[in-house]
Design an enzyme around this catalytic site. Structure first.
Site, mmCIF file in Angstrom:
data_model
loop_
_atom_site.group_PDB
_atom_site.id
_atom_site.type_symbol
_atom_site.label_atom_id
_atom_site.label_comp_id
_atom_site.label_asym_id
_atom_site.label_seq_id
_atom_site.Cartn_x
_atom_site.Cartn_y
_atom_site.Cartn_z
ATOM 1 N N ASP A 61 0.854 -1.187 0.000
ATOM 2 C CA ASP A 61 0.000 0.000 0.000
ATOM 3 C C ASP A 61 0.891 1.238 0.000
ATOM 4 O OD1 ASP A 61 -2.569 1.121 -0.041
ATOM 5 O OD2 ASP A 61 -2.638 1.354 2.131
ATOM 6 N N GLU A 62 0.349 2.368 -0.444
ATOM 7 C CA GLU A 62 1.096 3.630 -0.525
ATOM 8 C C GLU A 62 2.366 3.436 -1.361
ATOM 9 O OE1 GLU A 62 -0.379 6.250 0.420
ATOM 10 O OE2 GLU A 62 -1.899 5.408 1.743
ATOM 11 N N CYS B 290 -17.547 17.353 -9.105
ATOM 12 C CA CYS B 290 -18.326 17.825 -10.250
ATOM 13 C C CYS B 290 -18.903 16.659 -11.057
ATOM 14 C CB CYS B 290 -17.473 18.709 -11.145
ATOM 15 S SG CYS B 290 -16.244 17.797 -12.100
ATOM 16 N N CYS C 83 -11.169 20.576 -12.945
ATOM 17 C CA CYS C 83 -11.154 21.226 -11.632
ATOM 18 C C CYS C 83 -9.728 21.457 -11.146
ATOM 19 C CB CYS C 83 -11.950 20.400 -10.627
ATOM 20 S SG CYS C 83 -13.739 20.437 -10.926
#
Length: 199
Positions: A84-85, A144, A182
Site C-alpha cells: 500500500d502507498e 463535479c 477542476c
C-alpha cells in the site's frame, strides 16, 4: 507466471480497501501474504493499513532502506506480497519488486497514487508505470461528477495549496481527488473551493 501489478488512482478510490480484500481472499484459501505500507504514513497508526470504510489491518512498514528480496521475505510458502502507498517506494525498490515477481516467482501487487498535488509523478509511481506487467486505473469521481484523476492539497480554510514538499501525510482534511478540469480551474491564485463542493 508471477507478475508485478500496479493499481493506481486518485485519492478516495478504494485502493486500500481493494488491497485488504485481496489479502482476505488469499488467506481465506489458506495462503500466506505479507502486507507492507510506508513507514511515515501513520494516519491509521504506524504499521497499519486502513480504509475509509473503517477496515484496518496491521502491516509491515517499508522505508527507503528496505530491501525487497526473496531471502528477506522468508520461506517458499508465501503466496503474494501486497504494498500500500506504493508511490513512496524508491525506483530501486520497484526494480527489486519486479525482480521478485520474475526471478523469485512471487506475485507483487502495489496500490498507490500516480501523481502528487502539483500533478508531478512520484518517483516510485513513475517506475511502477515503467516496469509493472499489469497496470490498472481504479476509478473515483470528482465533486463535479467527472472522473477524478488528479489530487489537490488544501489548507485548513479550504484554499488550494500549490507549493510545498511532495510528501505531506494527510487524508480528506488535506487532500481532494479532482478531475483535470477542476485541477486547473483555480489557476487564478488559489480561490477558496466552493462551499459544499469538496466537503
Amino acid at each position: 507466471m508471477s507478475k508485478l501489478y500496479f493499481r493506481y488512482a486518485a485519492m478516495n478510490a478504494g485502493k486500500s480497501t481493494a488491497l485488504l480484500q485481496v489479502a482476505y481472499n488469499y488467506e481465506e484459501r489458506g495462503m500466506r501474504v505479507r502486507l507492507f505500507t510506508a513507514a511515515h504514513d501513520d494516519r491509521h497508526g504506524r504499521g497499519a493499513i486502513g480504509s475509509r470504510l473503517g477496515l484496518t489491518r496491521e502491516a509491515e512498514t517499508f522505508a527507503p532502506s528496505t530491501v525487497f528480496d526473496r531471502a528477506g521475505l522468508g520461506d517458499d510458502t508465501l503466496a503474494c506480497v501486497l504494498v500500500d502507498e506504493a508511490q513512496f517506494l524508491t525506483p530501486e525498490q520497484v526494480r527489486q519488486l519486479h525482480r521478485l515477481a520474475h526471478a523469485g516467482h512471487l506475485p507483487v501487487i502495489c496500490y498507490g497514487l500516480r501523481s502528487d498535488f502539483r500533478g508531478d509523478a512520484f518517483p516510485g509511481s513513475a517506475m511502477l508505470l515503467t516496469l509493472a506487467d499489469d497496470v490498472e486505473e481504479m476509478k473515483t469521481i470528482c465533486a463535479c461528477a467527472r472522473k477524478a484523476t488528479m489530487n489537490i492539497r488544501i489548507d485548513a480554510q479550504g484554499r488550494r495549496v500549490k507549493d510545498g514538499d511532495q510528501v505531506e501525510i494527510g487524508g480528506n482534511d488535506r487532500y481532494r481527488a479532482v478531475c483535470p478540469s477542476c485541477f486547473y480551474a483555480d489557476d487564478d491564485g488559489g480561490a477558496v473551493l466552493a462551499p459544499g463542493l469538496f466537503g
